[in-house]
Design a protein around this motif. Structure first.
Motif, PDB file in Angstrom:
ATOM      1  N   ARG A 160       0.835  -1.181   0.145  1.00  0.00           N
ATOM      2  CA  ARG A 160      -0.122  -0.042  -0.181  1.00  0.00           C
ATOM      3  C   ARG A 160       0.842   1.390   0.078  1.00  0.00           C
ATOM      4  NH1 ARG A 160      -5.124   1.553   4.034  1.00  0.00           N
ATOM      5  NH2 ARG A 160      -5.528   3.748   3.005  1.00  0.00           N
ATOM      6  N   GLU A 195      -8.742   9.286 -13.760  1.00  0.00           N
ATOM      7  CA  GLU A 195      -8.206   8.092 -14.435  1.00  0.00           C
ATOM      8  C   GLU A 195      -6.881   8.226 -15.083  1.00  0.00           C
ATOM      9  OE1 GLU A 195     -12.503   8.467 -13.954  1.00  0.00           O
ATOM     10  OE2 GLU A 195     -11.153  10.020 -14.609  1.00  0.00           O
ATOM     11  N   CYS A 252      -4.427   7.617 -12.205  1.00  0.00           N
ATOM     12  CA  CYS A 252      -4.512   5.878 -11.892  1.00  0.00           C
ATOM     13  C   CYS A 252      -3.524   5.310 -13.062  1.00  0.00           C
ATOM     14  CB  CYS A 252      -5.782   5.438 -11.822  1.00  0.00           C
ATOM     15  SG  CYS A 252      -6.802   6.090 -10.394  1.00  0.00           S
ATOM     16  N   SER A 255      -5.631   0.932  -9.665  1.00  0.00           N
ATOM     17  CA  SER A 255      -6.979   1.098  -9.858  1.00  0.00           C
ATOM     18  C   SER A 255      -7.661   2.456  -9.178  1.00  0.00           C
ATOM     19  CB  SER A 255      -7.933  -0.150  -9.547  1.00  0.00           C
ATOM     20  OG  SER A 255      -7.570  -0.067  -7.930  1.00  0.00           O
ATOM     21  N   THR A 256      -8.920   2.571  -9.821  1.00  0.00           N
ATOM     22  CA  THR A 256      -9.517   4.031  -9.105  1.00  0.00           C
ATOM     23  C   THR A 256     -10.135   3.525  -7.948  1.00  0.00           C
ATOM     24  OG1 THR A 256     -11.650   3.129 -10.230  1.00  0.00           O
ATOM     25  CG2 THR A 256     -10.483   5.022 -11.461  1.00  0.00           C
ATOM     26  N   ARG A 257     -10.142   2.191  -7.411  1.00  0.00           N
ATOM     27  CA  ARG A 257     -10.522   1.677  -6.183  1.00  0.00           C
ATOM     28  C   ARG A 257      -9.346   2.047  -5.145  1.00  0.00           C
ATOM     29  NH1 ARG A 257     -11.965  -4.240  -4.065  1.00  0.00           N
ATOM     30  NH2 ARG A 257     -11.991  -4.043  -1.788  1.00  0.00           N
ATOM     31  N   ASN A 258      -8.361   1.855  -5.628  1.00  0.00           N
ATOM     32  CA  ASN A 258      -7.062   2.112  -4.827  1.00  0.00           C
ATOM     33  C   ASN A 258      -6.846   3.601  -4.572  1.00  0.00           C
ATOM     34  OD1 ASN A 258      -4.980  -0.575  -6.610  1.00  0.00           O
ATOM     35  ND2 ASN A 258      -6.099  -0.735  -4.695  1.00  0.00           N
ATOM     36  N   TYR A 282      -9.295   6.045  -4.582  1.00  0.00           N
ATOM     37  CA  TYR A 282     -10.164   6.423  -3.572  1.00  0.00           C
ATOM     38  C   TYR A 282      -9.773   6.072  -2.056  1.00  0.00           C
ATOM     39  CZ  TYR A 282     -12.729   8.446  -7.290  1.00  0.00           C
ATOM     40  OH  TYR A 282     -13.410   9.543  -8.332  1.00  0.00           O
ATOM     41  N   GLU A 283      -9.499   4.809  -2.024  1.00  0.00           N
ATOM     42  CA  GLU A 283      -9.007   3.991  -0.887  1.00  0.00           C
ATOM     43  C   GLU A 283      -7.842   5.017   0.019  1.00  0.00           C
ATOM     44  OE1 GLU A 283     -10.459  -0.610  -1.301  1.00  0.00           O
ATOM     45  OE2 GLU A 283      -8.211   0.147  -1.311  1.00  0.00           O
ATOM     46  N   GLU A 284      -6.962   5.219  -0.919  1.00  0.00           N
ATOM     47  CA  GLU A 284      -5.941   6.189  -0.255  1.00  0.00           C
ATOM     48  C   GLU A 284      -6.152   7.517  -0.322  1.00  0.00           C
ATOM     49  OE1 GLU A 284      -2.540   6.536   1.565  1.00  0.00           O
ATOM     50  OE2 GLU A 284      -3.005   4.377   0.812  1.00  0.00           O
TER      51      GLU A 284
END
Length: 210
Positions: free
Chosen positions: A20, A46, A49, A55-58, A60-62
């Motif tokens: 991470r 986009e 990333c 990924s976009t998920r990564n 937004y998580e960070e």
């Protein structure tokens, strides 16, 4: 047998936390590249990333947003700069006002303009993004004001300046620094940074010792 809450999974010798942290650094590097070359407005999540290979998920998580990535970059450069200036001051405890001012300016600019992309992020792209980012910038401004006022009061104690309220002086000096480095950044470094350094040191010394 189930894993406990502190258990971790390793992939190729790297923990989840390590991976991470590596992703975070790639996202910061992507932000520096796109914000610092094409500008904040042109850098979509986009594209960030894709450049960071996450990924976009990564993302937004960070970070949660582009603003958060921008302020993380700005925070990194300011944290590094203020730490370097304090260390420089500590290394020359008996130096006079002129020497300490020149040292502080040189140290600050060594950090903030070492990479033109950093300068663009710190002095151009972070300005006027949103009310929240402006509040964040105000917080950093207060930290720098406190450092500058403390240095001016040190000069008073050494008999190098007359006692007065230095807060407005610190604010004015910060404005001069921002404008001069913004000028340097926008014009692509046409003006030698050594000239910028000398001018800031001249303004700072004169404003405190006046």
């Amino acid at each position: 047998m189930g894993a406990g809450p502190l258990a971790r999974r390793d992939y190729a010798g790297r923990s989840a936390a390590d991976r991470r942290a590596e992703r975070r650094e790639r996202m910061l590097a992507a932000g520096l590249e796109l914000f610092g070359t094409e500008g904040y407005a042109a850098a979509s999540i986009e594209r960030l990333c894709a450049l960071a290979s996450v990924s976009t998920r990564n993302f937004y998580e960070e970070f949660g947003s582009r603003e958060a990535l921008l302020t993380a970059l700005h925070d990194r450069v300011n944290t590094t700069a203020i730490g370097a200036v304090r260390e420089a001051f500590a290394a020359l405890p008996e130096a006079g006002l002129v020497e300490r001012v020149r040292l502080a300016v040189r140290t600050y600019l060594d950090v903030t303009v070492q990479d033109p992309r950093l300068a663009r992020v710190a002095y151009v792209e972070v300005v006027g993004v949103s009310a929240e980012v402006e509040r964040y910038r105000a917080g950093w401004r207060e930290r720098w004001i406190e450092l500058l006022v403390a240095e001016a009061e040190r000069a008073v104690a050494r008999g190098e300046a007359t006692r007065r309220d230095f807060r407005l002086t610190a604010i004015a000096l910060m404005g001069a620094v921002n404008e001069l480095v913004h000028h340097w950044s926008v014009l692509g470094g046409i003006t030698p940074i050594e000239d910028i350094t000398r001018e800031i040191a001249r303004i700072a010394t004169a404003s405190v010792a006046d």
